[in-house]
Enzyme design. Structure first.
Site, PDB file in Angstrom:
ATOM      1  N   PRO A 153     -58.093  24.749  46.030  1.00 60.96           N
ATOM      2  CA  PRO A 153     -57.725  23.415  45.559  1.00 60.96           C
ATOM      3  C   PRO A 153     -57.273  22.514  46.699  1.00 60.96           C
ATOM      4  O   PRO A 153     -57.176  22.940  47.851  1.00 60.96           O
ATOM      5  CB  PRO A 153     -56.565  23.715  44.620  1.00 60.96           C
ATOM      6  N   TRP A 154     -56.941  21.268  46.354  1.00 60.77           N
ATOM      7  CA  TRP A 154     -56.527  20.293  47.367  1.00 60.77           C
ATOM      8  C   TRP A 154     -55.014  20.153  47.487  1.00 60.77           C
ATOM      9  O   TRP A 154     -54.523  19.651  48.493  1.00 60.77           O
ATOM     10  CB  TRP A 154     -57.100  18.908  47.029  1.00 60.77           C
ATOM     11  N   ASN A 155     -54.251  20.576  46.472  1.00 61.80           N
ATOM     12  CA  ASN A 155     -52.825  20.208  46.459  1.00 61.80           C
ATOM     13  C   ASN A 155     -51.995  20.993  47.473  1.00 61.80           C
ATOM     14  O   ASN A 155     -51.094  20.440  48.106  1.00 61.80           O
ATOM     15  CB  ASN A 155     -52.255  20.355  45.049  1.00 61.80           C
ATOM     16  N   LYS A 178     -64.982  27.891  49.725  1.00 62.40           N
ATOM     17  CA  LYS A 178     -65.282  26.516  49.342  1.00 62.40           C
ATOM     18  C   LYS A 178     -63.980  25.738  49.208  1.00 62.40           C
ATOM     19  O   LYS A 178     -63.211  25.947  48.273  1.00 62.40           O
ATOM     20  CB  LYS A 178     -66.035  26.461  48.012  1.00 62.40           C
ATOM     21  N   PRO A 179     -63.702  24.798  50.114  1.00 63.90           N
ATOM     22  CA  PRO A 179     -62.516  23.959  49.955  1.00 63.90           C
ATOM     23  C   PRO A 179     -62.767  22.855  48.946  1.00 63.90           C
ATOM     24  O   PRO A 179     -63.911  22.567  48.581  1.00 63.90           O
ATOM     25  CB  PRO A 179     -62.318  23.385  51.362  1.00 63.90           C
ATOM     26  N   PRO A 211     -70.847  20.539  42.184  1.00 64.75           N
ATOM     27  CA  PRO A 211     -70.665  21.448  41.035  1.00 64.75           C
ATOM     28  C   PRO A 211     -71.887  22.312  40.728  1.00 64.75           C
ATOM     29  O   PRO A 211     -71.721  23.516  40.486  1.00 64.75           O
ATOM     30  CB  PRO A 211     -70.328  20.482  39.897  1.00 64.75           C
ATOM     31  N   GLY A 230     -57.419  26.042  40.247  1.00 64.77           N
ATOM     32  CA  GLY A 230     -57.678  24.674  39.835  1.00 64.77           C
ATOM     33  C   GLY A 230     -57.296  24.452  38.384  1.00 64.77           C
ATOM     34  O   GLY A 230     -56.400  25.118  37.846  1.00 64.77           O
ATOM     35  N   SER A 231     -57.996  23.536  37.740  1.00 66.20           N
ATOM     36  CA  SER A 231     -57.664  23.149  36.369  1.00 66.20           C
ATOM     37  C   SER A 231     -58.150  24.188  35.361  1.00 66.20           C
ATOM     38  O   SER A 231     -58.991  25.037  35.667  1.00 66.20           O
ATOM     39  CB  SER A 231     -58.309  21.800  36.049  1.00 66.20           C
ATOM     40  N   GLU A 254     -56.373  31.163  38.847  1.00 63.16           N
ATOM     41  CA  GLU A 254     -55.032  30.576  38.862  1.00 63.16           C
ATOM     42  C   GLU A 254     -55.189  29.129  38.426  1.00 63.16           C
ATOM     43  O   GLU A 254     -55.746  28.299  39.153  1.00 63.16           O
ATOM     44  CB  GLU A 254     -54.387  30.637  40.244  1.00 63.16           C
ATOM     45  N   CYS A 288     -49.019  23.486  40.923  1.00 60.36           N
ATOM     46  CA  CYS A 288     -49.247  24.243  39.688  1.00 60.36           C
ATOM     47  C   CYS A 288     -47.945  24.785  39.144  1.00 60.36           C
ATOM     48  O   CYS A 288     -47.817  25.014  37.933  1.00 60.36           O
ATOM     49  CB  CYS A 288     -50.240  25.364  39.933  1.00 60.36           C
ATOM     50  N   GLU A 388     -50.207  19.159  30.945  1.00 58.88           N
ATOM     51  CA  GLU A 388     -49.889  19.131  32.371  1.00 58.88           C
ATOM     52  C   GLU A 388     -49.917  17.701  32.897  1.00 58.88           C
ATOM     53  O   GLU A 388     -50.873  16.956  32.668  1.00 58.88           O
ATOM     54  CB  GLU A 388     -50.880  19.988  33.153  1.00 58.88           C
ATOM     55  N   PHE A 390     -48.971  16.819  36.391  1.00 60.64           N
ATOM     56  CA  PHE A 390     -49.394  16.857  37.794  1.00 60.64           C
ATOM     57  C   PHE A 390     -49.071  15.538  38.482  1.00 60.64           C
ATOM     58  O   PHE A 390     -49.892  14.954  39.190  1.00 60.64           O
ATOM     59  CB  PHE A 390     -50.890  17.181  37.904  1.00 60.64           C
TER      60      PHE A 390
END
Length: 487
Positions: A153-155, A178-179, A211, A230-231, A254, A288, A388, A390
């Site tokens: 993920p990016w966070n 894969k970022p 995707p 991720g989501s 996760e 998260c 959520e 976020f």
């Protein structure tokens, strides 16, 4: 204003200024076939290295990444007209966290890496038995899965990648990494340090994917296991793709969280306020395991809310490249609008927003800047207490008893972490057994210890990373049963 992609190109947009920061070109599926084949072939050679040799390279990687993280501009990375950036500045420009706070992610990265390397020998060595019958020998080996596809993920890109990438390599696997399109350079830097430490070039492959291409890799015959962070929607898509592939492909997920905190009547309110403001607002609430809802005993509710609002008002929203900023933008305009809608909907339904809008004039519609907000008079009919967020918003609800608090904490589709704030260890132990979550905190929150299993229940996912159990997910047991004496 967020990362975008078409059939061929992925563009990373800096959240704070809307400028393009980095561009990647997607590979063709035939290129991916060759990439995966090189990784699979490299893994076959890599497994011939002893565990001691793999661990040694892991320690060398820690040295290399530490040096990389501490290098200052202009000796680091040239981003053309955007200037030279060190690792923290580069991360700040990709996802919007204040640059000075990015160093904390690197420290956590190195702490986790060190722990997972330190326990590798005990986790991955053969298990032998002392009670074998004469002429027989038994053992259990931990053998690698093969090629592992990690979708990050990016966070907190570095923190999440280190949870699985380095342990997977030390365990003898190859990794396809894969970022997120928002933080593509984090994986590039990770690989740079790995290769500098002596990990084979083809063993770790960084891929930037649309995707459809991501689904292609998930279903590829050479991929043995997928780890996704991720989501919930993204996790369902990954699992669906894996199930549709030939064979039975393992998936670790996760996913999201709506993590609760319960402040009891006997809590240290001053400490709880400071910790819970940080737990809800740090990284603009984009974690998260951020605190997303707080339940406070009615006897201390008013005092807690007043102090919480005062502490929240100390946050400085602004350009994350400025040193005085303590909270930057959220990841995109779309995310900002969704968060604002949660606040608006709660107020329309009877909730009360306690932070004046004029305190944060930067938080204008059409930007990714979202004002920190504290909501009271909330309940579980409102999205702000169920879905959520976020983002840098929090709902605080009054409760009359432990029983009511536990019922509300568990009234969620998520189950990642939860925190209880009390001076009574005995009461905590009783309540912790009743809370439905992967991690239960006492008088702390939003914190990971690499010695503890990182795992969630319900829609927060399945599987585990970190701790000794993290290695179990990256390997399989292979039993050896020998009859030595055949005479």
């Amino acid at each position: 204003m967020s990362s975008s992609f078409d059939l061929h190109v992925q563009t990373t947009i800096s959240p704070h200024n809307g400028q393009a920061y980095h561009v990647e070109t997607y590979p063709a599926s035939s290129d991916l076939d060759r990439t995966l084949d090189r990784a699979a072939q490299s893994q076959k050679e890599w497994i011939k290295a002893t565990l001691e040799e793999r661990i040694a390279k892991g320690r060398k990687f820690i040295e290399k990444f530490s040096a990389l993280a501490n290098r200052e501009a202009p000796t680091t990375y040239d981003h053309g007209p955007l200037g030279h950036h060190n690792l923290a500045e580069e991360l700040c420009n990709q996802m919007g966290r204040p640059a000075d706070q990015c160093w904390g992610e690197f420290r956590g990265f190195l702490q986790r890496a060190t722990y997972m390397v330190d326990i590798a020998e005990s986790c991955l060595s053969d298990i032998t038995f002392s009670d074998n019958q004469p002429g027989f020998s038994r053992s259990i080996k931990r053998v690698p899965l093969g090629v592992i596809f990690v979708i990050a993920p990016w966070n907190y890109p570095y923190l999440v990648m280190i949870n699985s990438v380095l342990p997977a390599l030390i365990a003898g696997n190859a990794v396809i990494l894969k970022p997120s399109p928002q933080t593509p350079l984090t994986a590039v830097r990770f690989k740079e340090a790995l290769n500098d430490a002596g990990f084979p070039t083809d063993l770790i492959q960084v891929v930037h994917l649309s995707p459809p291409l991501t689904r292609y890799v998930v279903q590829h015959k050479l991929v043995d296991f997928v780890m996704f962070t991720g989501s919930v929607a993204g996790g369902k898509a990954i699992e669906t793709a894996a199930v549709a592939a030939d064979g039975f492909k393992g998936v670790g997920l996760e996913l999201g969280g709506k993590d609760p905190a319960y402040v009891r009547a006997d809590a240290d309110l001053k400490d709880a306020v400071i910790q819970l403001v940080d737990g809800a607002m740090y990284n603009a609430g984009q974690s998260c395991c951020a605190v997303e809802r707080i339940y406070v005993h009615e006897s201390v509710y008013d005092n807690f809310v007043n102090e919480y609002v005062n502490e929240t008002k100390k946050l400085i929203l602004g350009d994350p490249t400025n040193k005085q900023t303590t909270i930057g933008p959220v990841i995109s305009i779309a995310s900002a609008e969704r968060i604002r809608q949660q606040v608006s909907s709660a107020v329309q339904a009877g909730g009360k927003a306690l932070i004046p809008e004029d305190l944060y004039p930067q938080a204008e519609p059409g930007t990714a800047f979202v004002a920190p907000q504290v909501l009271v008079d909330v309940n579980h009919t409102m999205d702000v207490m169920k879905e959520e967020s976020f983002g840098p918003i929090i709902g605080i609800q009054k409760v009359s008893s432990d029983t009511e608090a536990i019922e509300l904490m568990n009234d969620s589709e998520y189950g990642l972490t939860a925190s209880i704030w009390t001076k009574s260890l005995d009461d905590f132990n009783i309540l912790a057994d009743q809370v439905q979550a992967g991690t239960i905190f006492l008088n702390r929150c939003d914190s990971l210890d690499p010695a503890l299993a990182w795992t969630g229940i319900k829609n927060s996912g399945r599987g585990v990373s970190l701790s000794k159990f993290g290695y179990d997910q990256l390997t399989r047991a292979k039993s050896i049963n020998m009859r030595i004496n055949t005479a």
